[in-house]
Design an enzyme around this catalytic site. Structure first.
Site, PDB file in Angstrom:
ATOM      1  CB  VAL A 182      -1.014  -0.006   1.166  1.00 40.91           C
ATOM      2  CG1 VAL A 182      -0.362  -0.063   2.531  1.00 40.91           C
ATOM      3  CG2 VAL A 182      -1.916   1.218   1.079  1.00 40.91           C
ATOM      4  CG  ASP A 183       3.057   4.793   2.077  1.00 39.38           C
ATOM      5  OD1 ASP A 183       4.116   4.815   1.420  1.00 39.38           O
ATOM      6  OD2 ASP A 183       2.714   5.704   2.851  1.00 39.38           O
ATOM      7  N   PRO A 184       4.887   1.446   0.644  1.00 37.14           N
ATOM      8  CG  PRO A 184       6.823   0.424  -0.211  1.00 37.14           C
ATOM      9  CD  PRO A 184       6.116   0.742   1.085  1.00 37.14           C
TER      10      PRO A 184
ATOM     11  CG  ASP B 230       2.854   4.789  -2.172  1.00 40.82           C
ATOM     12  OD1 ASP B 230       2.961   3.653  -2.684  1.00 40.82           O
ATOM     13  OD2 ASP B 230       3.740   5.286  -1.448  1.00 40.82           O
TER      14      ASP B 230
END
Length: 439
Positions: free
Chosen positions: A124-126, A129
């Site tokens: 997700v993050d990373p 994004d």
């Protein structure tokens, strides 16, 4: 039959494993130090298998990798380079959600020669994004626009219906990493000027952030944003910022905690038998007769200021004993926060991500805002586990089914990767809402 190996059975593995077990023609092996965790993930599926594995046994890890068509490493990040080297050796692709480190990056040539992809940063993050940002960035370039400012803010938080403590935060796993992130320095680009934020001052740099369709949060800088100018191929930007989102008040209170020294990691031998009140008095040189007032004066805030209220709720003025296993001030803080800030059964978490792009065109300047607000499932998967695990699972499926045919060490910043993954995420209810306005 495609054979997939999942290394690790931690908190984000559930959605990933269930997704892959539901793909026709896939067989999934979960290997974990604790085989019971792996068995719970497989849940009796006929196309699943659970194994006990010592990841320190390179021979055993290599044999498993050689016996499968693709490996997904959900191990601690320090283990990824070993898994990657073994995947290259046996000419097998690899997927992981962690950041690319130098040791991983150095395998790019060998992976290309072996004809395999080592896909990193696909969580997700990373992960989300990168993909959601690059989809808009590439579209801006294709339509002749010039990107002059890019902001990306992300936060994992309690859903509003679960936001019932003064900190506005809850932990679904060990809080140490979240708290330690508050010691990191940060850097970003603002109107052509580089802004450096020292670690001790991180929480002093925050401001309101309006999340479209949700409301106001606060944001503070997230590490060094400047490398993303090159990673995203956007040399024209005059502003580049990556931030962490929290409910309002978090930064002021965490700044107070940091200023008190409660994030210190040095081992101590003077914590046994201490209480929270005596520790607080020690940290600020108080005799304890007016501990709350002394703390307020030490921090330079009013006695009824939010940080004082929050720290009182946390128990810093109480006569309760410190956690027995605490050997550092950071241990004291992390263990106390975890005991007070857990999700109750049935409560939901929430993941918020918002990108803002300022674009110059021949006849106007416009602001594009892309927003995602995703909620966990009560008594089911958290939003965090879904949004970390599903992109990796989708990417693994896409590699084995020939949708992604790249080689080398990669991150999901190219259309060949982000298009199929984002398209599949949208069918699972994970998508962004875009608005465009002239500025």
């Amino acid at each position: 039959m495609n054979r997939l190996l999942v290394l690790g059975a931690g908190l984000v593995a559930g959605p990933l494993v269930r997704y892959l077990l539901n793909v026709e023609g896939f067989r999934v092996t979960v290997a974990s130090r604790t085989v019971e965790k792996a068995r719970r993930l497989i849940a009796g599926a006929s196309n699943g298998a659970a194994l006990s594995l010592d990841v320190g046994d390179e021979g055993a890890v290599g044999a498993l990798i050689a016996d499968h068509d693709l490996s997904i490493s959900l191990l601690p990040y320090v283990r990824h380079p070993l898994v990657a080297r073994l995947c290259v050796k046996h000419r097998k692709p690899m997927v992981t959600t962690s950041y690319v480190k130098d040791e991983m990056r150095a395998l790019d040539g060998a992976a290309r020669e072996a004809g395999v992809i080592l896909l990193n940063e696909i969580g997700v993050d990373p992960g989300i994004d990168h993909m959601s940002a690059m989809r808009v960035i590439d579209r801006i370039a294709e339509t002749g626009g010039t990107l002059v400012s890019f902001t990306s803010n992300t936060g994992g938080l309690p859903a509003p219906d679960a936001n019932d403590n003064p900190f506005g935060y809850k932990f679904s796993w060990a809080p140490r990493g979240v708290i330690l992130a508050g010691k990191n320095p940060a850097r970003y680009l603002a109107d052509g000027k580089i802004v450096d934020v020292p670690g001790p001052e991180l929480f002093a740099h925050h401001w309101p952030c309006e999340v479209k369709g949700f409301g106001e949060l606060e944001v503070y800088p997230n590490r060094d944003a400047l490398p993303y100018i090159e990673a995203y191929g956007i040399p024209t930007v005059r502003s580049m910022f990556r931030g962490t989102l929290r409910y309002p008040g978090w930064c002021d209170t965490l700044k107070a905690i940091a200023d008190l020294g409660l994030l210190e990691e040095s081992e101590r031998d003077d914590l046994d038998g201490e209480t929270f009140a005596r520790l607080t008095a020690r940290l600020i040189g108080s005799d304890g007769s007016d501990l709350k007032g002394d703390l307020a004066r030490h921090l330079g805030v009013a006695v009824d200021a939010e940080p004082i209220i929050d720290l009182e709720w946390l128990g810093l003025f109480s006569d309760e004993p410190l956690p027995e296993a605490a050997n550092t001030y950071l241990d004291v803080t992390a263990q106390r926060m975890l005991s007070k800030m857990k999700y109750a059964p049935g409560e939901r978490d929430m993941l918020v991500m918002q990108h803002e792009f300022v674009v110059e065109r021949s006849d106007r300047k416009e602001r594009i805002t892309a927003t995602m607000v995703d909620y966990g499932i009560p008594n089911g998967d958290s939003s965090m586990s879904r949004l970390v695990g599903l992109p990796a699972a989708i990417a693994a499926r896409s590699i084995l089914q020939g949708e992604i045919v790249l080689t080398g060490v990669r991150t999901p910043v190219v259309p060949e990767i982000y298009e199929p993954v984002l398209a599949e995420l949208a069918t699972l209810g994970v998508s962004f809402r875009e608005t465009v306005e002239t500025v």
